[in-house]
Design a protein around this motif. Sequence first.
Motif, PDB file in Angstrom:
ATOM      1  N   ALA B  29      39.255  81.490 -16.418  1.00 47.33           N
ATOM      2  CA  ALA B  29      38.750  82.817 -16.757  1.00 47.33           C
ATOM      3  C   ALA B  29      37.928  83.374 -15.609  1.00 47.33           C
ATOM      4  O   ALA B  29      38.066  84.541 -15.233  1.00 47.33           O
ATOM      5  CB  ALA B  29      37.904  82.745 -18.021  1.00 47.33           C
ATOM      6  N   GLN B  30      37.091  82.518 -15.010  1.00 47.63           N
ATOM      7  CA  GLN B  30      36.247  82.992 -13.911  1.00 47.63           C
ATOM      8  C   GLN B  30      37.082  83.447 -12.729  1.00 47.63           C
ATOM      9  O   GLN B  30      36.789  84.449 -12.097  1.00 47.63           O
ATOM     10  CB  GLN B  30      35.325  81.874 -13.448  1.00 47.63           C
ATOM     11  N   ARG B  31      38.132  82.675 -12.420  1.00 46.92           N
ATOM     12  CA  ARG B  31      38.966  83.032 -11.269  1.00 46.92           C
ATOM     13  C   ARG B  31      39.588  84.402 -11.438  1.00 46.92           C
ATOM     14  O   ARG B  31      39.510  85.257 -10.559  1.00 46.92           O
ATOM     15  CB  ARG B  31      40.088  82.006 -11.114  1.00 46.92           C
ATOM     16  N   TRP B  32      40.200  84.607 -12.621  1.00 46.57           N
ATOM     17  CA  TRP B  32      40.895  85.886 -12.790  1.00 46.57           C
ATOM     18  C   TRP B  32      39.913  87.019 -12.987  1.00 46.57           C
ATOM     19  O   TRP B  32      40.181  88.157 -12.575  1.00 46.57           O
ATOM     20  CB  TRP B  32      41.902  85.779 -13.925  1.00 46.57           C
ATOM     21  N   LEU B  33      38.767  86.718 -13.593  1.00 49.87           N
ATOM     22  CA  LEU B  33      37.723  87.736 -13.676  1.00 49.87           C
ATOM     23  C   LEU B  33      37.303  88.158 -12.266  1.00 49.87           C
ATOM     24  O   LEU B  33      37.087  89.346 -11.992  1.00 49.87           O
ATOM     25  CB  LEU B  33      36.520  87.187 -14.443  1.00 49.87           C
ATOM     26  N   GLY B  34      37.221  87.171 -11.368  1.00 50.80           N
ATOM     27  CA  GLY B  34      36.869  87.474  -9.980  1.00 50.80           C
ATOM     28  C   GLY B  34      37.866  88.424  -9.353  1.00 50.80           C
ATOM     29  O   GLY B  34      37.485  89.429  -8.732  1.00 50.80           O
ATOM     30  N   VAL B  35      39.144  88.152  -9.531  1.00 53.14           N
ATOM     31  CA  VAL B  35      40.158  89.021  -8.937  1.00 53.14           C
ATOM     32  C   VAL B  35      40.091  90.409  -9.549  1.00 53.14           C
ATOM     33  O   VAL B  35      40.109  91.423  -8.835  1.00 53.14           O
ATOM     34  CB  VAL B  35      41.563  88.406  -9.129  1.00 53.14           C
ATOM     35  N   MET B  36      39.970  90.454 -10.875  1.00 52.04           N
ATOM     36  CA  MET B  36      39.968  91.768 -11.531  1.00 52.04           C
ATOM     37  C   MET B  36      38.738  92.575 -11.140  1.00 52.04           C
ATOM     38  O   MET B  36      38.838  93.767 -10.847  1.00 52.04           O
ATOM     39  CB  MET B  36      40.004  91.590 -13.053  1.00 52.04           C
ATOM     40  N   ALA B  37      37.572  91.901 -11.124  1.00 51.55           N
ATOM     41  CA  ALA B  37      36.344  92.649 -10.835  1.00 51.55           C
ATOM     42  C   ALA B  37      36.342  93.159  -9.397  1.00 51.55           C
ATOM     43  O   ALA B  37      35.973  94.309  -9.152  1.00 51.55           O
ATOM     44  CB  ALA B  37      35.131  91.765 -11.077  1.00 51.55           C
TER      45      ALA B  37
END
Lengths: 116, 505, 154
Positions: B29-37
């Motif tokens: 979740a953190q990884r994809w949140l990073g990309v999205m943010a």
Amino acid sequence: MEVVMAVVVGILYATALYMMLRRSIIKLVIGLVLLSNAANLLLFTAGGLTSGAPALIPEGMSALPPGAVADPLTQALILTAIVISFGVLAFAVVLIHRAYEVVQQDDMDEMKDTDR
Amino acid sequence: MSSSYLVLPVLIPLLAGALSLLFWRSHTAQRWLGVMATGALLWTAVLLLLLTWREGIQVVEIGNWPAPFGIVLVSDLLGAIMVVLTGITGFATALYSLTSIPKQHEKYGYYPLLHLLLAGVCGAFLTGDIFNLYVWFEVMLVASFALIILGGERAQMEGAIKYVTLNLFSSALFLSAIGLLYGLVGSLNMADVADKLSQLSGEERGLVSVISLLFLVAFGIKAAAFPLFFWLPASYHTPQVAVSAIFAGLLTKVGVYVLFRFYTLIFIDDTDLTHTILLWMGILTMLVGVLGAAAQFEFRRILSFHIVSQIGYMILGLAIFTPLALVGGVFYIMHHIIVKANLFLVSGLVYRLRGSYQLKDLGGLYRSHPWLALLFLIPALSLAGLPPLSGFFAKFVIIRAGIEAEQWLAVAVALLVGFLTLYSMIKIWNEVFWKAVPEGASCTPRIYHPQSEKLGMYYLPIIGLATMTVLIGIAAQPIYELAEAAAAQLLDPRLYIDAVLGERP
Amino acid sequence: MNGKSPTKMESSLILRAAGHFLLPLLVLFSLFLLLRGHNEPGGGFIAGLVAASAFALYTFSMGLKSARKTLRADPRDLMGAGLTLALLSGVPAMLQGQPFLTALWWPLTLPLLGEVKLSTVLAFDIGVYLVVIGSVLTIVLNLAEAEENAEWKS
């Protein structure tokens, strides 16, 4: 009062620099603590010292009361700066603790591998 | 709703950091949140730049407290450009982090720290208040301190101690300078300070010079300018390469940005003193950085010294202080952030493939990975300033400005440093890509996510940034016009002051 | 550490006894400071520090394990929740077309308490409170953990 404060700030800066130039990392952190305190005191003094007049307007008054009133902004600035230096120095303490564990040395001169 | 574009570049990374803290148990979740943010950050930054381009300087009074009493966020073209570059670097780094960050680092909060760092950087670019700038600087520094020691290896600890000490020292100087400035003019809103300083009487001018030099030293340390740069090559090569890349791309440039802001807006009365010092700082920074790089044989250390040398060009652009030179400086920042971050990402991929940063252990990559070799050459040659890549135009504008201003020494050094940069890049090329694999060199690929790793995730940001480098070179005209408009705004402080404080008779 | 359980640090009887009843007292006081900060000296930051120091004291007296148990939530969660709350408290103003973080007030009249003013400022303060507790305790607990690991080794 300003003169006394100026001297105090000067002494704090000098002590901080002296401590930072020592080889021990503990003393380095003590130096950093003193340095941030010196900067806060300088901010406090340069912002103007007033005594006996709080930065409050009495209830019901819409304008400044006559006479000197302390400047609330410097106090707010220093409070923020203290909070920040608290956080940063807490981190610095954790850092030297870890560094001491890894390097097993309290001597800055032993920590020059990355400078080569 | 125009005001929200100004807040979002700060709000998005902060919120993303908070959410990654809440999701700290789930790395995916953190990884994809990073990309999205970071993607969202890039998107809002581009919108902000378009808005600023169309409608002039944008101002928001946070909490509806009117300037100069409250904190304002201001976006002029330079600030908006810097935020866009932050978005680009952040997005590339987030993509690169997907496969290059070890699980251990993710567990200790890599993603929240990354977002916090981006928030600090964006905040520093957008704020219009000097004390608020200090706060954003500290936000950025705390995040970078923690990022630099993630992993806890010996070299990282040693590097971090130097990094932390010198940056804290510079922060203390910054704070002292703020104190003196506040004592002098009684305000910390940049526009208000600039306005009040221009009305000061003759006696107080001397104190202004002292304060401006104190700021110069503080930001000189942050920007890694000569002679205050030693922390940079001692620490930038120690953390994970994604961290190195974002540091190399952004952190010193925040210092440079603030120098640009302060010495075009606030301290412009005594240019004989300040800009002469800046000129010598620029010249020596260029020279010392590139000579330091020539003596290094570790991939990332060479690149770190080149950051120092490139900072010199930007400061030179500011120091010459003609419209053309400022255009060159702004153009150089745009080109440099993209190229430098990319070079670090390439070095990380090399490390992933060969398990070493030492030039003597590397070799033969051209034979095995010709496309990677090409992807290295694009930013490397751009850094050295070969046409038609972005670096050529950046250097060309600055050198031309130097000739017009008859700063012959600066021009000569800038040209010489260009050649030495080329030498350094060819050294890396020869050692890493061209020569045969040295005998006895251990070749152990570093794979952090054996099950899920895709090499494409390493290549994607590198290709994206390299494409941008080529595009800036090919389509230099619109970028040049953007830099020209940004420089024009910098040269007319009245625009900034009026935008913040409102038109006054 | 001659065979003693490493999860419990040595601490004096007085500290242990005091730690027990000081914790709820200090946390209550911190809540008082938090709510009082509305119009008078106090506020989220100081209240957070008081609460965090209460838990730090508890850690010193009762050991790391029971401190974590009493805290229930992980400090990182507190930090995340607090930061989210503080940031979101600025958003309603944006939705109304005013600048970020503009204070909005909703006075309510409750049957027993009289007039209560709910505001975004309060949400921001509670957020700050949680962030301060979370970040201070992250540092303190990590340091305590490192200390216990060191004792374990020796």
